[in-house]
Write a protein that holds these residues in place. Structure first.
Motif, PDB file in Angstrom:
ATOM      1  N   SER A  62       4.717  -2.086  -5.362  1.00 51.64           N
ATOM      2  CA  SER A  62       4.533  -1.078  -4.318  1.00 51.64           C
ATOM      3  C   SER A  62       3.443  -0.083  -4.679  1.00 51.64           C
ATOM      4  O   SER A  62       3.319   0.305  -5.848  1.00 51.64           O
ATOM      5  N   LEU A  63       2.667   0.279  -3.698  1.00 53.42           N
ATOM      6  CA  LEU A  63       1.597   1.284  -3.794  1.00 53.42           C
ATOM      7  C   LEU A  63       0.417   0.805  -4.632  1.00 53.42           C
ATOM      8  O   LEU A  63      -0.518   1.582  -4.869  1.00 53.42           O
ATOM      9  N   LEU A  64       0.409  -0.471  -5.052  1.00 53.63           N
ATOM     10  CA  LEU A  64      -0.785  -0.965  -5.730  1.00 53.63           C
ATOM     11  C   LEU A  64      -1.989  -0.961  -4.784  1.00 53.63           C
ATOM     12  O   LEU A  64      -3.133  -1.004  -5.235  1.00 53.63           O
ATOM     13  N   GLY A  65      -1.709  -0.903  -3.507  1.00 51.67           N
ATOM     14  CA  GLY A  65      -2.795  -0.798  -2.532  1.00 51.67           C
ATOM     15  C   GLY A  65      -3.668   0.429  -2.753  1.00 51.67           C
ATOM     16  O   GLY A  65      -4.823   0.468  -2.330  1.00 51.67           O
ATOM     17  N   GLU A  66      -3.113   1.435  -3.446  1.00 53.22           N
ATOM     18  CA  GLU A  66      -3.897   2.652  -3.720  1.00 53.22           C
ATOM     19  C   GLU A  66      -4.973   2.406  -4.765  1.00 53.22           C
ATOM     20  O   GLU A  66      -5.958   3.135  -4.830  1.00 53.22           O
ATOM     21  N   ALA A  96       7.867   2.250 -13.287  1.00 52.47           N
ATOM     22  CA  ALA A  96       9.049   3.031 -12.890  1.00 52.47           C
ATOM     23  C   ALA A  96       8.647   4.247 -12.055  1.00 52.47           C
ATOM     24  O   ALA A  96       9.312   4.597 -11.079  1.00 52.47           O
ATOM     25  N   ARG A  97       7.532   4.876 -12.436  1.00 54.65           N
ATOM     26  CA  ARG A  97       7.102   6.067 -11.675  1.00 54.65           C
ATOM     27  C   ARG A  97       6.628   5.682 -10.278  1.00 54.65           C
ATOM     28  O   ARG A  97       6.942   6.349  -9.282  1.00 54.65           O
ATOM     29  N   ARG A  98       5.877   4.578 -10.199  1.00 58.24           N
ATOM     30  CA  ARG A  98       5.380   4.123  -8.896  1.00 58.24           C
ATOM     31  C   ARG A  98       6.559   3.674  -8.032  1.00 58.24           C
ATOM     32  O   ARG A  98       6.646   4.021  -6.847  1.00 58.24           O
ATOM     33  N   ALA A  99       7.475   2.928  -8.618  1.00 62.30           N
ATOM     34  CA  ALA A  99       8.679   2.511  -7.886  1.00 62.30           C
ATOM     35  C   ALA A  99       9.466   3.740  -7.432  1.00 62.30           C
ATOM     36  O   ALA A  99      10.005   3.772  -6.325  1.00 62.30           O
ATOM     37  N   GLY A 100       9.486   4.761  -8.288  1.00 63.60           N
ATOM     38  CA  GLY A 100      10.243   5.968  -7.973  1.00 63.60           C
ATOM     39  C   GLY A 100       9.737   6.662  -6.720  1.00 63.60           C
ATOM     40  O   GLY A 100      10.529   7.155  -5.907  1.00 63.60           O
ATOM     41  N   ARG A 101       8.421   6.674  -6.528  1.00 67.56           N
ATOM     42  CA  ARG A 101       7.872   7.299  -5.309  1.00 67.56           C
ATOM     43  C   ARG A 101       8.379   6.576  -4.059  1.00 67.56           C
ATOM     44  O   ARG A 101       8.684   7.194  -3.037  1.00 67.56           O
ATOM     45  N   VAL A 102       8.449   5.260  -4.157  1.00 70.40           N
ATOM     46  CA  VAL A 102       8.890   4.471  -3.004  1.00 70.40           C
ATOM     47  C   VAL A 102      10.408   4.628  -2.800  1.00 70.40           C
ATOM     48  O   VAL A 102      10.883   4.724  -1.667  1.00 70.40           O
ATOM     49  N   LEU A 103      11.141   4.670  -3.901  1.00 69.51           N
ATOM     50  CA  LEU A 103      12.596   4.846  -3.793  1.00 69.51           C
ATOM     51  C   LEU A 103      12.931   6.199  -3.175  1.00 69.51           C
ATOM     52  O   LEU A 103      13.824   6.307  -2.333  1.00 69.51           O
ATOM     53  N   GLU A 104      12.222   7.231  -3.598  1.00 69.87           N
ATOM     54  CA  GLU A 104      12.477   8.567  -3.031  1.00 69.87           C
ATOM     55  C   GLU A 104      12.299   8.548  -1.519  1.00 69.87           C
ATOM     56  O   GLU A 104      13.129   9.068  -0.773  1.00 69.87           O
ATOM     57  N   ALA A 105      11.204   7.933  -1.072  1.00 70.68           N
ATOM     58  CA  ALA A 105      10.949   7.872   0.370  1.00 70.68           C
ATOM     59  C   ALA A 105      12.022   7.036   1.060  1.00 70.68           C
ATOM     60  O   ALA A 105      12.518   7.403   2.136  1.00 70.68           O
ATOM     61  N   GLY A 106      12.399   5.929   0.436  1.00 68.62           N
ATOM     62  CA  GLY A 106      13.421   5.062   1.026  1.00 68.62           C
ATOM     63  C   GLY A 106      14.758   5.767   1.162  1.00 68.62           C
ATOM     64  O   GLY A 106      15.434   5.656   2.186  1.00 68.62           O
ATOM     65  N   SER A 307      14.517  -6.948   5.517  1.00 68.62           N
ATOM     66  CA  SER A 307      14.228  -6.099   4.368  1.00 68.62           C
ATOM     67  C   SER A 307      12.778  -5.642   4.401  1.00 68.62           C
ATOM     68  O   SER A 307      11.925  -6.271   5.020  1.00 68.62           O
ATOM     69  N   GLN A 308      12.494  -4.558   3.674  1.00 69.55           N
ATOM     70  CA  GLN A 308      11.139  -3.990   3.696  1.00 69.55           C
ATOM     71  C   GLN A 308      10.114  -4.896   3.007  1.00 69.55           C
ATOM     72  O   GLN A 308       8.977  -4.988   3.432  1.00 69.55           O
ATOM     73  N   ASP A 309      10.521  -5.509   1.887  1.00 68.43           N
ATOM     74  CA  ASP A 309       9.666  -6.457   1.158  1.00 68.43           C
ATOM     75  C   ASP A 309       8.510  -5.767   0.414  1.00 68.43           C
ATOM     76  O   ASP A 309       8.510  -5.713  -0.805  1.00 68.43           O
ATOM     77  N   ASP A 310       7.521  -5.272   1.127  1.00 63.18           N
ATOM     78  CA  ASP A 310       6.342  -4.700   0.468  1.00 63.18           C
ATOM     79  C   ASP A 310       6.010  -3.324   1.027  1.00 63.18           C
ATOM     80  O   ASP A 310       6.242  -3.053   2.194  1.00 63.18           O
ATOM     81  N   VAL A 311       5.460  -2.487   0.157  1.00 60.35           N
ATOM     82  CA  VAL A 311       4.996  -1.161   0.583  1.00 60.35           C
ATOM     83  C   VAL A 311       3.586  -0.947   0.025  1.00 60.35           C
ATOM     84  O   VAL A 311       3.409  -0.831  -1.186  1.00 60.35           O
ATOM     85  N   ASN A 312       2.636  -0.953   0.886  1.00 65.52           N
ATOM     86  CA  ASN A 312       1.228  -0.748   0.514  1.00 65.52           C
ATOM     87  C   ASN A 312       0.837  -1.475  -0.773  1.00 65.52           C
ATOM     88  O   ASN A 312       0.558  -0.856  -1.795  1.00 65.52           O
ATOM     89  N   ASP A 313       0.834  -2.793  -0.654  1.00 69.70           N
ATOM     90  CA  ASP A 313       0.372  -3.617  -1.777  1.00 69.70           C
ATOM     91  C   ASP A 313      -0.525  -4.716  -1.199  1.00 69.70           C
ATOM     92  O   ASP A 313      -0.780  -4.728   0.002  1.00 69.70           O
ATOM     93  N   PRO A 321       9.035   3.384   2.870  1.00 69.14           N
ATOM     94  CA  PRO A 321       9.774   2.317   3.534  1.00 69.14           C
ATOM     95  C   PRO A 321      10.953   2.897   4.313  1.00 69.14           C
ATOM     96  O   PRO A 321      11.556   3.873   3.897  1.00 69.14           O
ATOM     97  N   ASP A 322      11.264   2.244   5.434  1.00 68.97           N
ATOM     98  CA  ASP A 322      12.320   2.736   6.310  1.00 68.97           C
ATOM     99  C   ASP A 322      12.985   1.537   6.987  1.00 68.97           C
ATOM    100  O   ASP A 322      12.338   0.818   7.743  1.00 68.97           O
TER     101      ASP A 322
END
Ligand SMILES: [Zn+2]
Length: 418
Positions: A62-66, A96-106, A307-313, A321-322
């Motif tokens: 997730s967020l590797l698109g950045e 873990a930090r990158r995943a954490g940003r996505v988990l927080e939003a989720g 399921s969401q599957d991917d977030v900006n990758d 993700p929502d």
């Protein structure tokens, strides 16, 4: 009681109800419960659902698109290729930090249970798995997380991956992943499934594979997965994501496989928005949707989830993700638009997904886990249509997220003339 959600619209209940929570559990559900609570939440007639369940999220990517170059062809093979360049140097803490940003939003969008896929193979080793296991620890206060040991480069195509998969499980992964369709031959796809089942049996774990994620009508691993599930008596313990080749099967073969999936009790995760973007890239016109035959699966009684599957990758550039957005995409893609079909779509991100993860204490009833989302809309239909903020998210009886939306429309004092 510790917490009360008042004036809640709960599916299958005619009148508004209050939900009383004690500790991490729901204590009572009923109209106008009298006792005062330590914390009061007013749902104001809004829909209150058990927390959303997302069983397929590549949080390691997730967020590797950045930071990565765009996927020029838009295809899965290119997505896999450009991710490989990056994951050789994964640092578990960074994952873990990158995943954490996505988990927080989720979590803020109401998801209280996640199944995170960690790439395991000879390219990235155990780095992604260790990163997501770290995220699982760091997020214990906000949500429940399972980590899937997922062989993204295959098992036969990537010699050494099977051993790493077992290592990942020993280090704490909860679910055995799989990617049989990605192997070079049908025989190797079947061997891939056999290896995954052997692992799952050795460690008594459930399986979640990505199956037939291709437009190739000859991709037939779902059939073998269903047969193996029956043979190994793993009913209710296996999920298959995508299965888009089903869209390319002829109707007779598709009906046979759907029947096998139903008999085997395999859950199908249709992550429709991803396949709308990635599938049928080689088609000219008409372009296929590249998603599994959702209505036929539902008609046969198969447990379908989304399921969401991917977030900006490199696979998909969006995703909040929502799970409410995911459900809306399902409604469009599978043409589920009738009132009862909207309820079916909502089930795919709630009760059906909970069943797939075997969450026995899921739902709004006394004794069940107090994992709840308070949605600022009076019905499932309105929730899907308006995609409103989640007033409150409750995890294990604790209000862990709140949102308000202030909007203003300024009309002219007098009508403007021409
Ligand atoms: Zn995926």
């Amino acid at each position: 009681m510790d917490l009360a959600v008042r004036n809640a619209r709960v599916r299958d209940q005619r009148d508004l109800v209050d939900i009383a929570v004690e500790g991490a559990r729901i204590a009572a559900v009923g109209p106008r419960l009298a006792a005062a609570a330590g914390e009061e939440i007013d749902a104001a007639g809004g829909l209150v659902a058990p927390g959303f369940v997302n069983l397929h999220l590549h949080a390691d990517k997730s967020l590797l698109g950045e930071v990565m170059r765009p996927n020029v062809s838009g295809t899965l093979p290119e997505a896999i290729e450009i991710t490989n360049e990056f994951k050789r140097t994964y640092d578990p803490d960074e994952v873990a930090r990158r995943a954490g940003r996505v988990l927080e939003a989720g979590v803020q969008n109401g998801t209280t249970f996640f199944r995170l896929f960690a790439d395991v193979g000879t390219i990235g080793g155990l780095r992604a798995a260790r990163g997501l296991l770290l995220a699982r620890e760091r997020f214990r206060d906000l949500c429940r997380i399972q980590v899937v040991a997922f062989p993204q480069e295959g098992l036969l195509r990537d010699p050494g991956a099977a051993e790493l998969l077992e290592e990942a499980i020993k280090e704490g992964c909860d679910v055995v992943g799989g990617l049989p369709w990605y192997e070079y031959t049908d025989a190797e796809a079947r061997e891939h499934i056999d290896i995954c089942f052997a692992l799952a049996k050795r460690h008594d774990l459930d399986l979640h594979m990505l199956v037939d994620d291709t437009d190739d009508p000859g991709s037939r691993s779902l059939e073998y997965l269903a047969r193996t599930t029956m043979r190994e008596r793993f009913h209710g313990r296996v999920a298959a994501s995508h299965c888009g080749a089903m869209a390319a099967y002829d109707d007779v073969y598709a009906a046979k496989v759907i029947d096998m999936v139903a008999t085997a009790g395999v859950t199908i995760s249709v992550n429709a928005h991803i396949n709308l973007v990635c599938s049928a890239r080689i088609d000219r016109e008409p372009k296929r949707r590249g998603i599994a035959r959702v209505k036929e699966l539902l008609a046969r009684g198969v447990n379908v989830i989304s399921s969401q599957d991917d977030v900006n990758d490199p696979y998909y550039p969006f995703g909040k993700p929502d799970q409410l957005e995911v459900a809306l995409m399902m409604a469009h893609t599978a043409q589920l638009t009738l009132p009862h079909e909207l309820e079916q779509v909502f089930d795919m991100v709630t009760t059906n997904a909970a069943r797939a993860a075997r969450l026995d204490d899921y739902g709004i009833a006394p004794g069940r886990r107090a994992d709840l989302v308070v949605i600022d809309a009076p019905s499932v239909h309105e929730a899907l249509r308006t995609q409103p903020p989640r007033r409150c998210v409750i995890h294990e009886g604790r209000a862990i997220a709140r949102a308000t939306l202030s909007r203003e429309l300024r009309r002219s004092p007098t009508p403007r003339g021409g």
